[in-house]
Write a protein that holds these residues in place. Structure first.
Motif, mmCIF file in Angstrom:
data_model
loop_
_atom_site.group_PDB
_atom_site.id
_atom_site.type_symbol
_atom_site.label_atom_id
_atom_site.label_comp_id
_atom_site.label_asym_id
_atom_site.label_seq_id
_atom_site.Cartn_x
_atom_site.Cartn_y
_atom_site.Cartn_z
ATOM 1 N N LEU A 1 9.995 15.520 -8.763
ATOM 2 C CA LEU A 1 8.715 15.057 -8.221
ATOM 3 C C LEU A 1 8.043 16.086 -7.317
ATOM 4 O O LEU A 1 6.882 15.912 -6.942
ATOM 5 N N TYR A 2 8.759 17.127 -6.972
ATOM 6 C CA TYR A 2 8.265 18.119 -6.014
ATOM 7 C C TYR A 2 7.969 19.442 -6.701
ATOM 8 O O TYR A 2 8.545 19.753 -7.741
ATOM 9 N N PRO A 3 7.097 20.266 -6.089
ATOM 10 C CA PRO A 3 6.832 21.592 -6.659
ATOM 11 C C PRO A 3 8.070 22.490 -6.554
ATOM 12 O O PRO A 3 8.995 22.206 -5.781
ATOM 13 N N ASP A 4 8.073 23.566 -7.327
ATOM 14 C CA ASP A 4 9.198 24.507 -7.304
ATOM 15 C C ASP A 4 9.470 25.027 -5.899
ATOM 16 O O ASP A 4 10.604 25.107 -5.461
ATOM 17 N N ASP A 5 8.415 25.405 -5.205
ATOM 18 C CA ASP A 5 8.535 25.922 -3.845
ATOM 19 C C ASP A 5 8.289 24.766 -2.871
ATOM 20 O O ASP A 5 7.196 24.193 -2.848
ATOM 21 N N LEU A 6 9.273 24.438 -2.086
ATOM 22 C CA LEU A 6 9.181 23.295 -1.173
ATOM 23 C C LEU A 6 8.570 23.629 0.186
ATOM 24 O O LEU A 6 8.395 22.740 1.019
ATOM 25 N N ALA A 7 8.217 24.886 0.410
ATOM 26 C CA ALA A 7 7.740 25.299 1.734
ATOM 27 C C ALA A 7 6.495 24.533 2.171
ATOM 28 O O ALA A 7 6.414 24.067 3.312
ATOM 29 N N GLU A 8 5.529 24.405 1.306
ATOM 30 C CA GLU A 8 4.289 23.707 1.675
ATOM 31 C C GLU A 8 4.548 22.218 1.876
ATOM 32 O O GLU A 8 3.983 21.607 2.782
ATOM 33 N N SER A 9 5.396 21.632 1.056
ATOM 34 C CA SER A 9 5.752 20.223 1.233
ATOM 35 C C SER A 9 6.418 20.006 2.593
ATOM 36 O O SER A 9 6.125 19.026 3.290
ATOM 37 N N ARG A 10 7.297 20.924 2.975
ATOM 38 C CA ARG A 10 7.954 20.841 4.289
ATOM 39 C C ARG A 10 6.934 20.896 5.415
ATOM 40 O O ARG A 10 6.974 20.095 6.345
ATOM 41 N N ARG A 11 6.052 21.849 5.330
ATOM 42 C CA ARG A 11 5.053 22.048 6.381
ATOM 43 C C ARG A 11 4.164 20.813 6.534
ATOM 44 O O ARG A 11 3.908 20.344 7.644
ATOM 45 N N ARG A 12 3.717 20.278 5.416
ATOM 46 C CA ARG A 12 2.825 19.115 5.471
ATOM 47 C C ARG A 12 3.536 17.879 6.006
ATOM 48 O O ARG A 12 2.977 17.147 6.828
ATOM 49 N N LEU A 13 4.748 17.635 5.545
ATOM 50 C CA LEU A 13 5.465 16.451 6.019
ATOM 51 C C LEU A 13 5.765 16.564 7.509
ATOM 52 O O LEU A 13 5.577 15.603 8.257
ATOM 53 N N ALA A 14 6.197 17.721 7.953
ATOM 54 C CA ALA A 14 6.469 17.897 9.389
ATOM 55 C C ALA A 14 5.198 17.695 10.202
ATOM 56 O O ALA A 14 5.226 17.045 11.259
ATOM 57 N N GLY A 15 4.089 18.215 9.719
ATOM 58 C CA GLY A 15 2.818 18.043 10.416
ATOM 59 C C GLY A 15 2.379 16.593 10.469
ATOM 60 O O GLY A 15 1.924 16.100 11.513
ATOM 61 N N PHE A 16 2.519 15.909 9.347
ATOM 62 C CA PHE A 16 2.163 14.497 9.311
ATOM 63 C C PHE A 16 3.019 13.694 10.288
ATOM 64 O O PHE A 16 2.510 12.899 11.078
#
Length: 126
Positions: free
Chosen positions: A35-50
């Protein structure tokens, strides 16, 4: 004046650690990983920010992305009981580990557990 959860847990550092731990679980999970993109860096950043913003931190997430619209943002992904349960296993494990490492009070950890459990259920769409 009452401190926010963001302040109690030590600020953004806590949320970065929480999300980092969570994504270690996601990276190895056969139900969630697709369900996630290959690179999780942006997902990490957005979730932490949220999460930082939700729990009383600066409104950086909304400044960048607008209203969180959690349900709408997750609609493209089929989220059923298996996905909900897998997500919750990793998030609660991350919360427990991070809360211990950051000496988070039990009442705050309990409130966060309730939020994550409710949010996981709310996002089921399949």
């Amino acid at each position: 004046m009452t401190a926010t959860v963001y302040e109690i847990v030590g600020g953004r550092e806590f949320f970065d650690a929480l999300v980092g731990h969570f994504y270690v679980g996601v990276a190895g999970d056969p139900v969630l990983r697709p369900l996630y993109p290959d690179d999780l860096a942006e997902s990490r950043r957005r979730l932490a920010g949220f999460l930082a913003q939700y729990w009383g931190g600066p409104p950086e997430y909304s400044a960048e992305r607008g209203h969180p619209r959690l349900r709408a943002r997750h609609m493209p992904f089929p989220i059923g009981g298996r996905e909900r349960d897998a997500w919750l296993v990793h998030m609660l494990a991350a919360l427990d580990a991070t809360a211990v490492a950051h000496s988070v009070p039990d009442d705050v950890r309990s409130a966060m557990r309730t939020y994550f459990t409710d949010a996981a259920e709310f996002l089921v769409n399949a």
